[in-house]
Design a protein around this motif. Structure first.
Motif, PDB file in Angstrom:
ATOM      1  N   VAL A 197     -27.518  79.799 109.793  1.00 32.88           N
ATOM      2  CA  VAL A 197     -27.233  78.761 110.785  1.00 32.88           C
ATOM      3  C   VAL A 197     -25.966  78.002 110.386  1.00 32.88           C
ATOM      4  CG1 VAL A 197     -28.090  76.720 111.964  1.00 32.88           C
ATOM      5  CG2 VAL A 197     -29.672  78.572 111.424  1.00 32.88           C
ATOM      6  N   TRP A 198     -25.825  77.730 109.105  1.00 34.45           N
ATOM      7  CA  TRP A 198     -24.626  77.019 108.640  1.00 34.45           C
ATOM      8  C   TRP A 198     -23.367  77.825 108.926  1.00 34.45           C
ATOM      9  CZ3 TRP A 198     -25.439  74.978 102.945  1.00 34.45           C
ATOM     10  CH2 TRP A 198     -26.572  74.142 102.919  1.00 34.45           C
ATOM     11  N   ILE A 199     -23.396  79.103 108.554  1.00 35.55           N
ATOM     12  CA  ILE A 199     -22.134  79.839 108.685  1.00 35.55           C
ATOM     13  C   ILE A 199     -21.824  80.110 110.153  1.00 35.55           C
ATOM     14  CG2 ILE A 199     -22.348  80.799 106.356  1.00 35.55           C
ATOM     15  CD1 ILE A 199     -22.784  83.522 107.616  1.00 35.55           C
ATOM     16  N   PHE A 200     -22.852  80.221 110.986  1.00 36.75           N
ATOM     17  CA  PHE A 200     -22.596  80.386 112.418  1.00 36.75           C
ATOM     18  C   PHE A 200     -22.038  79.096 112.990  1.00 36.75           C
ATOM     19  CE2 PHE A 200     -26.121  83.719 112.418  1.00 36.75           C
ATOM     20  CZ  PHE A 200     -25.212  84.681 112.027  1.00 36.75           C
ATOM     21  N   ALA A 201     -22.507  77.976 112.470  1.00 41.22           N
ATOM     22  CA  ALA A 201     -21.973  76.688 112.919  1.00 41.22           C
ATOM     23  C   ALA A 201     -20.474  76.625 112.621  1.00 41.22           C
ATOM     24  CB  ALA A 201     -22.712  75.542 112.232  1.00 41.22           C
ATOM     25  N   LEU A 202     -20.087  77.097 111.441  1.00 41.40           N
ATOM     26  CA  LEU A 202     -18.666  77.100 111.069  1.00 41.40           C
ATOM     27  C   LEU A 202     -17.869  78.021 111.991  1.00 41.40           C
ATOM     28  CD1 LEU A 202     -19.201  77.361 107.201  1.00 41.40           C
ATOM     29  CD2 LEU A 202     -18.349  75.351 108.419  1.00 41.40           C
ATOM     30  N   GLU A 203     -18.465  79.188 112.286  1.00 39.31           N
ATOM     31  CA  GLU A 203     -17.762  80.154 113.134  1.00 39.31           C
ATOM     32  C   GLU A 203     -17.679  79.643 114.574  1.00 39.31           C
ATOM     33  OE1 GLU A 203     -17.875  84.846 112.976  1.00 39.31           O
ATOM     34  OE2 GLU A 203     -19.394  84.166 114.393  1.00 39.31           O
ATOM     35  N   MET A 204     -18.780  79.093 115.064  1.00 36.84           N
ATOM     36  CA  MET A 204     -18.829  78.609 116.449  1.00 36.84           C
ATOM     37  C   MET A 204     -17.821  77.479 116.671  1.00 36.84           C
ATOM     38  SD  MET A 204     -22.288  77.368 118.362  1.00 36.84           S
ATOM     39  CE  MET A 204     -22.345  76.601 119.965  1.00 36.84           C
ATOM     40  N   ARG A 205     -17.756  76.578 115.708  1.00 40.63           N
ATOM     41  CA  ARG A 205     -16.811  75.463 115.838  1.00 40.63           C
ATOM     42  C   ARG A 205     -15.365  75.970 115.884  1.00 40.63           C
ATOM     43  NH1 ARG A 205     -17.426  70.154 115.331  1.00 40.63           N
ATOM     44  NH2 ARG A 205     -19.316  70.175 114.090  1.00 40.63           N
ATOM     45  N   ARG A 206     -15.090  76.945 115.033  1.00 28.83           N
ATOM     46  CA  ARG A 206     -13.750  77.525 114.965  1.00 28.83           C
ATOM     47  C   ARG A 206     -13.389  78.203 116.295  1.00 28.83           C
ATOM     48  NH1 ARG A 206      -9.441  76.530 111.888  1.00 28.83           N
ATOM     49  NH2 ARG A 206      -7.965  77.983 112.803  1.00 28.83           N
ATOM     50  N   TYR A 207     -14.360  78.943 116.850  1.00 28.45           N
ATOM     51  CA  TYR A 207     -14.178  79.642 118.130  1.00 28.45           C
ATOM     52  C   TYR A 207     -13.914  78.631 119.251  1.00 28.45           C
ATOM     53  CZ  TYR A 207     -15.678  82.641 122.111  1.00 28.45           C
ATOM     54  OH  TYR A 207     -15.766  83.341 123.277  1.00 28.45           O
ATOM     55  N   MET A 208     -14.713  77.580 119.292  1.00 29.04           N
ATOM     56  CA  MET A 208     -14.555  76.562 120.347  1.00 29.04           C
ATOM     57  C   MET A 208     -13.204  75.863 120.243  1.00 29.04           C
ATOM     58  SD  MET A 208     -18.418  74.955 120.199  1.00 29.04           S
ATOM     59  CE  MET A 208     -18.183  73.669 121.426  1.00 29.04           C
ATOM     60  N   GLU A 209     -12.815  75.546 118.997  1.00 35.70           N
ATOM     61  CA  GLU A 209     -11.565  74.826 118.752  1.00 35.70           C
ATOM     62  C   GLU A 209     -10.345  75.690 119.119  1.00 35.70           C
ATOM     63  OE1 GLU A 209     -11.346  71.721 117.713  1.00 35.70           O
ATOM     64  OE2 GLU A 209      -9.164  71.661 117.431  1.00 35.70           O
ATOM     65  N   THR A 210     -10.391  76.967 118.725  1.00 35.78           N
ATOM     66  CA  THR A 210      -9.248  77.859 118.949  1.00 35.78           C
ATOM     67  C   THR A 210      -8.914  77.988 120.434  1.00 35.78           C
ATOM     68  OG1 THR A 210      -9.801  79.093 116.970  1.00 35.78           O
ATOM     69  CG2 THR A 210      -8.362  80.216 118.536  1.00 35.78           C
ATOM     70  N   TYR A 211      -9.962  78.113 121.261  1.00 38.11           N
ATOM     71  CA  TYR A 211      -9.712  78.378 122.688  1.00 38.11           C
ATOM     72  C   TYR A 211     -10.032  77.170 123.573  1.00 38.11           C
ATOM     73  CZ  TYR A 211      -9.628  83.106 120.842  1.00 38.11           C
ATOM     74  OH  TYR A 211      -9.337  84.211 120.105  1.00 38.11           O
ATOM     75  N   GLY A 212     -10.396  76.038 122.983  1.00 41.77           N
ATOM     76  CA  GLY A 212     -10.720  74.853 123.776  1.00 41.77           C
ATOM     77  C   GLY A 212     -11.926  75.070 124.675  1.00 41.77           C
ATOM     78  N   ILE A 213     -12.989  75.640 124.097  1.00 38.03           N
ATOM     79  CA  ILE A 213     -14.178  75.986 124.897  1.00 38.03           C
ATOM     80  C   ILE A 213     -15.158  74.815 124.929  1.00 38.03           C
ATOM     81  CG2 ILE A 213     -16.171  77.543 125.047  1.00 38.03           C
ATOM     82  CD1 ILE A 213     -14.406  79.535 123.356  1.00 38.03           C
ATOM     83  N   PRO A 214     -15.548  74.342 126.124  1.00 40.96           N
ATOM     84  CA  PRO A 214     -16.573  73.298 126.174  1.00 40.96           C
ATOM     85  C   PRO A 214     -17.962  73.886 125.885  1.00 40.96           C
ATOM     86  CG  PRO A 214     -15.804  73.828 128.395  1.00 40.96           C
ATOM     87  CD  PRO A 214     -15.038  74.709 127.447  1.00 40.96           C
ATOM     88  N   LYS A 215     -18.795  73.110 125.252  1.00 39.42           N
ATOM     89  CA  LYS A 215     -20.139  73.567 124.878  1.00 39.42           C
ATOM     90  C   LYS A 215     -20.954  73.987 126.107  1.00 39.42           C
ATOM     91  CE  LYS A 215     -23.592  74.342 122.109  1.00 39.42           C
ATOM     92  NZ  LYS A 215     -24.538  73.428 121.508  1.00 39.42           N
ATOM     93  N   GLU A 216     -20.712  73.369 127.262  1.00 39.07           N
ATOM     94  CA  GLU A 216     -21.438  73.715 128.484  1.00 39.07           C
ATOM     95  C   GLU A 216     -21.293  75.206 128.823  1.00 39.07           C
ATOM     96  OE1 GLU A 216     -19.529  71.138 128.135  1.00 39.07           O
ATOM     97  OE2 GLU A 216     -20.759  69.402 128.664  1.00 39.07           O
ATOM     98  N   HIS A 217     -20.089  75.729 128.601  1.00 42.44           N
ATOM     99  CA  HIS A 217     -19.843  77.125 128.958  1.00 42.44           C
ATOM    100  C   HIS A 217     -20.620  78.065 128.039  1.00 42.44           C
ATOM    101  CE1 HIS A 217     -15.769  76.098 131.078  1.00 42.44           C
ATOM    102  NE2 HIS A 217     -16.791  75.407 131.542  1.00 42.44           N
TER     103      HIS A 217
END
Ligand SMILES: [Zn+2]
Lengths: 154, 399
Positions: free
Chosen positions: B144-164
């Protein structure tokens, strides 16, 4: 043959301690429920495959060869006697520590079964292959493998 | 040497459960026996068995393959287990494919199984031991921790809102309502997902899939055997392409916003299937639908991009706008996925391959995609976020 740079050594200077931080609660399974409840009643329950006539003790959910389900079959109660197929006397536990009292382990074919059961031998001085043995039951069986304390000569 | 043509002719699935009464090998038996019955054959017709199961630490049986052999129908056969972590469930039918394509075997029984409920205190405790003993494990990492790190990076890189991203949970858990094996079909809203319990920011409870017990089997055959047994092509899905790729275990050093190893695996499979144009528009027309690996909602999107099915950073909006709904332009995870059906690791990816088979043979019942489907892809992912496995199937009568 060996790496040119000889950095390999059998004397580590720095270690990190660790372990597998898990333990388990295993389900005994569909047929395990029947088998262990049988032990609680001091019964040896077995099941026979109709296709190959093989009798499994301990019983199995399916015949591994014919691949048909056996749980809908009548489970039969085997007689409380079998023969020793092989045995060993063990002097050390699984850690390699010496046992205070060495004991016998054996492979036992219960009469009427085509498969072999692994358990301890008790009250025996000189076991022999082919010797007839019978289970020694616990006074307070609780559906466990150790409801049978071990097998002793008949 | 030309590869022989190989088809999946049947599948067998257990229910996915939080804690099954069956032992791991009993689960395997139910799936394997069902697949054999569906194919109209017996174990005597099987030339080889393949076992797919993820870490031994879940079932708590070391060398799980030898333990599972009899339940998977493999006694006294050339039986083998292949293992690439979470990628295993797609890799196992790939092994089935090359066993047959090579000319080695004609009829192969493939079984994927996982019993995750045996392990205490949790599956995450077992996952703790996949990390580097010196520089990572002392911190107590879990997935869960490492996915959190990956997910945050993915969202930040492409400006993805959590809703999507949350839209994927809503879609997949909703689709799972129609799957008979499912343990977590749910009618949810995006707000439900956003407001669920926080596990490790930005990961919330409804972003992830539940651990489960279950098994899935396949019968795979050479074209010659399919004819010999008189199996209708309506019941066949041909293996058209396979690919797999493993990245470095140094997960911290990867591009966390884009799974390059999935791209490599996918391009291998597309090329093998004769599809040289790897642009998203072409691939979305060529494939009718996809079942990418979705242990977390963002992973479905991440994988769709790695699979070249959407441009980088563009999959989330497509999910949010309904493009990937079962009745959308490009259906994704019509099964309900790991998020909805459940995540018994190897069996979960096996379920995805089974879904592609069931859709292509018109047997997906309430889940059937409401348009003609000719070709589908399943993908899984695993090890330490480093492996991609891809299989492409096409309908039995598709040229
Ligand atoms: Zn039999």
């Amino acid at each position: 043959m060996l790496p040119k740079k000889r950095t390999m050594t059998d004397a580590p200077t720095h270690e990190v301690r660790g372990g597998f931080p898990v333990h388990y609660h295993y389900t005994v399974g569909i047929v395990g429920e029947i088998f262990f409840n049988g032990l609680k009643e001091k019964k040896l329950l077995a099941v026979t495959c109709d296709e190959c006539s093989k009798t499994y003790f301990p019983p199995r959910m399916y015949c591994e060869d014919c691949f048909v389900e056996l749980t809908d079959k009548e489970f039969k109660v085997l007689e409380q006697e079998g023969t020793i197929e092989s045995f060993t006397k063990t002097y050390k536990d699984h850690r390699g520590d010496p046992l205070s009292e060495p004991y016998y382990l054996a492979l036992i074919k219960i009469n009427g079964a085509d498969t072999v059961f692994f358990h301890k031998l008790v009250n025996v001085d000189e076991p022999k292959i082919g010797m007839s043995v019978k289970p020694v039951w616990s006074d307070s069986p609780k559906a466990s493998l150790f409801d049978i304390i071990g097998f002793e000569p008949v | 040497m030309k590869n022989r043509k190989v088809g999946i002719v049947s599948v067998g699935l257990t229910k996915f459960m939080r804690r099954a009464k069956e032992t791991p090998k009993e689960l395997a038996y139910y799936a394997a026996k069902t697949a054999l019955d569906e194919a109209g054959i017996t174990r005597r017709d099987v030339d080889a068995a393949i076992i797919g199961s993820a870490p031994d630490a879940f079932d708590g049986v070391h060398q799980k393959h030898e333990y599972l052999t009899d339940g998977a129908g493999g006694v006294n056969l050339p039986t083998m287990r292949g293992y690439v972590g979470g990628g295993t469930g797609v890799f196992s039918p790939i092994q089935g494919w090359y066993s047959i394509a090579s000319g080695m075997h004609d009829v192969v029984l493939v079984t994927t199984e996982e019993k995750m409920s045996s392990v205490l205190p949790s599956a995450q405790a077992a996952f703790n031991t996949i990390f580097d003993n010196m520089i990572e494990r002392p911190l107590g990492p879990n997935l869960v921790w490492i996915f959190a790190l990956e997910m945050r990076r993915y969202m930040e890189t492409y400006g993805i809102p959590k809703e999507h991203i949350a839209a994927v949970s809503v879609k997949n858990k909703g689709n799972a309502l129609d799957h008979p094996s499912a343990m977590l079909g749910q009618k949810l809203t995006i707000e439900d997902v956003l407001n669920s319990e926080v596990l490790a920011e930005p990961v919330h409870l409804l972003d992830i899939s539940p651990v489960a017990d279950g098994a899935v089997s396949f019968v795979m055959m050479s074209e010659e055997k399919i004819k010999e047994f008189g199996i209708s092509l309506d019941d066949v899905a041909w293996v058209e392409g396979v690919g797999w790729n493993v990245d470095t275990t140094m997960w911290t050093n990867r591009d966390l916003s884009y799974p390059k190893y999935v791209e490599k695996a996918a391009k291998q499979a597309y090329t093998m299937a004769g599809q040289k144009d790897h642009s998203p528009e072409t691939l979305r027309k060529w494939l009718s639908f996809a079942e990418p690996y979705d242990p977390f909602n963002y992973k479905e999107l991440h994988h769709l991009e790695g699979l070249q099915l959407f441009e980088k950073g563009k999959a989330p909006l497509a999910a949010y706008e309904g493009v990937t709904a079962r009745d959308g332009d490009f259906p994704v995870t019509p099964s309900g996925g790991l998020l909805g059906v459940g995540n018994p690791i190897a069996a979960a990816a096996g379920m995805k391959v089974a879904e592609v088979y069931l859709q292509l043979t018109g047997k997906a019942e309430k889940r059937q995609i409401p348009k003609d489907v000719t070709r589908g892809l399943a993908q899984a992912w695993g090890d330490l976020m480093q492996v991609g496995t891809v299989i492409i199937l096409k309908g039995g009568r598709v040229e």
